[in-house]
Scaffold this active site. Structure first.
Site, PDB file in Angstrom:
ATOM      1  N   CYS A   5       0.828  -1.202   0.000  1.00  0.00           N
ATOM      2  CA  CYS A   5       0.000   0.000   0.000  1.00  0.00           C
ATOM      3  C   CYS A   5       0.864   1.253   0.000  1.00  0.00           C
ATOM      4  CB  CYS A   5      -0.932  -0.010   1.211  1.00  0.00           C
ATOM      5  SG  CYS A   5      -2.137   1.336   1.214  1.00  0.00           S
ATOM      6  N   CYS A   6       1.904   1.274   0.826  1.00  0.00           N
ATOM      7  CA  CYS A   6       2.807   2.427   0.869  1.00  0.00           C
ATOM      8  C   CYS A   6       3.535   2.594  -0.467  1.00  0.00           C
ATOM      9  CB  CYS A   6       3.819   2.262   1.996  1.00  0.00           C
ATOM     10  SG  CYS A   6       3.162   2.513   3.656  1.00  0.00           S
ATOM     11  N   CYS A  38      -1.217   8.074   7.327  1.00  0.00           N
ATOM     12  CA  CYS A  38      -2.542   7.776   6.779  1.00  0.00           C
ATOM     13  C   CYS A  38      -3.492   7.381   7.913  1.00  0.00           C
ATOM     14  CB  CYS A  38      -2.450   6.653   5.764  1.00  0.00           C
ATOM     15  SG  CYS A  38      -1.555   7.105   4.259  1.00  0.00           S
ATOM     16  N   CYS A  66      -3.755   3.680   9.268  1.00  0.00           N
ATOM     17  CA  CYS A  66      -2.542   3.102   9.861  1.00  0.00           C
ATOM     18  C   CYS A  66      -1.923   3.986  10.941  1.00  0.00           C
ATOM     19  CB  CYS A  66      -1.510   2.827   8.770  1.00  0.00           C
ATOM     20  SG  CYS A  66      -2.060   1.658   7.510  1.00  0.00           S
ATOM     21  N   CYS A  91       7.653   3.995   5.707  1.00  0.00           N
ATOM     22  CA  CYS A  91       6.778   3.843   4.541  1.00  0.00           C
ATOM     23  C   CYS A  91       7.553   3.499   3.290  1.00  0.00           C
ATOM     24  CB  CYS A  91       5.963   5.117   4.326  1.00  0.00           C
ATOM     25  SG  CYS A  91       6.945   6.482   3.695  1.00  0.00           S
TER      26      CYS A  91
END
Length: 245
Positions: A123-124, A204, A207, A230
């Site tokens: 995702c990062c 985010c 998280c 990240c």
């Protein structure tokens, strides 16, 4: 100055810059980073997080036209988005570039926006690492708010370092926690609204959680996972912790 210069040449350049500006103040390092031909064209990368306002204010004092890259992962807190707009308006920053994930890549790899539940690293990469790489295309250097007191591999942080074929400039490298807070208070700068709600480090929304008294300031980032970064900071091929700026 060509981009993606050979690593040995960049390493030598960073060493020379550190020797030249070793005893300079943070704002002096920033000023020289924007004018020294050995640095080249630069952009500031800011998360508009808990401590970002200090370096952003310095940029406004030195050059309001400096490109400022803001990664909107499309998963940020609403407070962060509002804060970003307020700070840019208050400081009259004239070249703010809001960078988002590639829509096609996001649709293909995370159509339901739940990739973070299965793989936070992926995702990062989708929402931060890849967009930043595109945003920095054409720049010789980028400026961050990283500091030695943040620990880990940052303990020996210098003003200038090499990262993925570019110079990285860290004007606040030698600052202590009190220096950041003093600068914010003395210049009457607005805090990110989540700071007073127990968020000393802000990423985010899915998280990031509040931090309890006595916990590490970054304990709320990817809580419960063996993850502290990240992925946007790579030095000598090694990933380091995410910029809090």
């Amino acid at each position: 100055m060509p981009l993606e210069a050979p690593l040995p040449a960049l390493t030598e350049r960073a060493a020379a810059l550190n020797a030249r500006y070793r005893h300079h103040s943070a704002i002096s390092v920033l000023e020289h980073a924007l004018t020294d031909p050995q640095v080249g064209t630069a952009a500031l990368v800011s998360s508009f997080g808990a401590e970002s306002i200090a370096l952003l204010h310095m940029v406004a004092r030195v050059d309001r036209s400096l490109p400022v890259v803001f990664l909107d992962t499309q998963m940020l807190f609403a407070e962060t988005l509002a804060y970003q707009e307020k700070v840019c308006a208050d400081l009259r920053l004239s070249d703010v570039r809001v960078i988002r994930p590639d829509p096609q890549a996001a649709f293909r790899r995370d159509p339901d926006a739940i990739l973070h539940l299965a793989d936070t690293h992926a995702c990062c990469a989708l929402r931060k690492v890849e967009p930043l790489a595109r945003a920095l295309d054409g720049f010789d250097a980028w400026i961050t708010g990283r500091k030695r007191f943040q620990g880990g591999k940052r303990a020996g942080l210098e003003f200038f370092e090499v990262d993925a074929g570019r110079l990285k400039v860290n004007p606040l490298a030698h600052w202590a926690p009190g220096d950041v807070q003093d600068y914010i208070v003395n210049n009457r700068l607005p805090l990110h609204p989540l700071v007073r709600r127990g968020f000393p480090s802000i990423g985010c929304a899915p998280c990031t959680s509040a931090v309890q008294p006595g916990e590490d300031p970054r304990a709320g980032r990817w809580r419960g996972e063996d993850k502290v970064e990240c992925g946007i900071h790579i030095v000598d091929g090694k990933i380091t912790r995410k910029d809090s700026a």
